[in-house]
Design a protein around this motif. Structure first.
Motif, PDB file in Angstrom:
ATOM      1  N   GLN A   8     102.356  48.330  39.641  1.00  0.00           N
ATOM      2  CA  GLN A   8     102.425  47.868  38.260  1.00  0.00           C
ATOM      3  C   GLN A   8     103.151  46.528  38.281  1.00  0.00           C
ATOM      4  O   GLN A   8     104.120  46.359  39.028  1.00  0.00           O
ATOM      5  CB  GLN A   8     103.190  48.851  37.383  1.00  0.00           C
ATOM      6  CG  GLN A   8     102.548  50.212  37.278  1.00  0.00           C
ATOM      7  CD  GLN A   8     101.272  50.199  36.471  1.00  0.00           C
ATOM      8  OE1 GLN A   8     101.229  49.605  35.401  1.00  0.00           O
ATOM      9  NE2 GLN A   8     100.242  50.837  36.971  1.00  0.00           N
ATOM     10  N   SER A  10     105.181  45.134  36.279  1.00  0.00           N
ATOM     11  CA  SER A  10     106.570  45.132  35.834  1.00  0.00           C
ATOM     12  C   SER A  10     107.246  46.441  36.227  1.00  0.00           C
ATOM     13  O   SER A  10     106.715  47.522  35.968  1.00  0.00           O
ATOM     14  CB  SER A  10     106.641  44.974  34.315  1.00  0.00           C
ATOM     15  OG  SER A  10     107.969  45.114  33.869  1.00  0.00           O
ATOM     16  N   SER A  11     108.410  46.335  36.819  1.00  0.00           N
ATOM     17  CA  SER A  11     109.153  47.540  37.180  1.00  0.00           C
ATOM     18  C   SER A  11     109.878  48.134  35.969  1.00  0.00           C
ATOM     19  O   SER A  11     110.456  49.208  36.055  1.00  0.00           O
ATOM     20  CB  SER A  11     110.163  47.229  38.282  1.00  0.00           C
ATOM     21  OG  SER A  11     111.107  46.294  37.821  1.00  0.00           O
ATOM     22  N   GLU A  12     109.835  47.442  34.852  1.00  0.00           N
ATOM     23  CA  GLU A  12     110.518  47.892  33.636  1.00  0.00           C
ATOM     24  C   GLU A  12     109.665  48.821  32.772  1.00  0.00           C
ATOM     25  O   GLU A  12     110.186  49.500  31.906  1.00  0.00           O
ATOM     26  CB  GLU A  12     110.919  46.672  32.785  1.00  0.00           C
ATOM     27  CG  GLU A  12     111.781  45.671  33.516  1.00  0.00           C
ATOM     28  CD  GLU A  12     113.157  46.209  33.840  1.00  0.00           C
ATOM     29  OE1 GLU A  12     113.739  46.908  32.996  1.00  0.00           O
ATOM     30  OE2 GLU A  12     113.634  45.929  34.952  1.00  0.00           O
ATOM     31  N   GLU A  13     108.346  48.845  32.993  1.00  0.00           N
ATOM     32  CA  GLU A  13     107.446  49.624  32.143  1.00  0.00           C
ATOM     33  C   GLU A  13     107.007  50.910  32.827  1.00  0.00           C
ATOM     34  O   GLU A  13     107.015  51.019  34.052  1.00  0.00           O
ATOM     35  CB  GLU A  13     106.211  48.788  31.803  1.00  0.00           C
ATOM     36  CG  GLU A  13     106.518  47.568  30.977  1.00  0.00           C
ATOM     37  CD  GLU A  13     105.282  46.757  30.655  1.00  0.00           C
ATOM     38  OE1 GLU A  13     104.165  47.261  30.836  1.00  0.00           O
ATOM     39  OE2 GLU A  13     105.452  45.612  30.230  1.00  0.00           O
ATOM     40  N   ASN A  41     109.329  41.719  41.804  1.00  0.00           N
ATOM     41  CA  ASN A  41     109.742  42.610  40.725  1.00  0.00           C
ATOM     42  C   ASN A  41     108.541  43.446  40.278  1.00  0.00           C
ATOM     43  O   ASN A  41     108.031  43.276  39.179  1.00  0.00           O
ATOM     44  CB  ASN A  41     110.307  41.805  39.557  1.00  0.00           C
ATOM     45  CG  ASN A  41     110.914  42.698  38.500  1.00  0.00           C
ATOM     46  OD1 ASN A  41     111.337  43.808  38.788  1.00  0.00           O
ATOM     47  ND2 ASN A  41     110.928  42.216  37.276  1.00  0.00           N
ATOM     48  N   ASN A  43     106.538  47.533  40.474  1.00  0.00           N
ATOM     49  CA  ASN A  43     106.714  48.965  40.628  1.00  0.00           C
ATOM     50  C   ASN A  43     105.611  49.465  41.559  1.00  0.00           C
ATOM     51  O   ASN A  43     104.468  49.607  41.151  1.00  0.00           O
ATOM     52  CB  ASN A  43     106.632  49.642  39.267  1.00  0.00           C
ATOM     53  CG  ASN A  43     106.882  51.127  39.340  1.00  0.00           C
ATOM     54  OD1 ASN A  43     107.244  51.663  40.378  1.00  0.00           O
ATOM     55  ND2 ASN A  43     106.665  51.799  38.228  1.00  0.00           N
TER      56      ASN A  43
END
Length: 69
Positions: A8, A10-13, A41, A43
């Protein structure tokens, strides 16, 4: 060996299948492939080793490009 990394952006989502992207890394092991892209950065969902048949299929899709790391 060539590895296909599914990730993914973004590792934040939360991971969503429709947003999964892939990249290809040349390495001697899954551990080395993971360490080569550890500074990004992203995922990482899955790292898959490509056998000859799968590698030929990926090349035929037109989206195949090994990352220069």
């Amino acid at each position: 060996m060539i590895f296909k990394v599914l990730y993914q952006a973004s590792s934040e989502e939360v991971p969503v299948r429709e947003r999964t992207e892939s990249l290809y890394v040349e390495a001697s092991s899954i551990r080395e492939a993971r360490s080569k892209i550890s500074d990004r950065n992203i995922n990482i969902e899955y790292i898959q080793v490509l056998d000859e048949a799968h590698l030929e299929y990926e090349k035929s899709t037109g989206n195949f490009e090994v990352e220069n790391i």
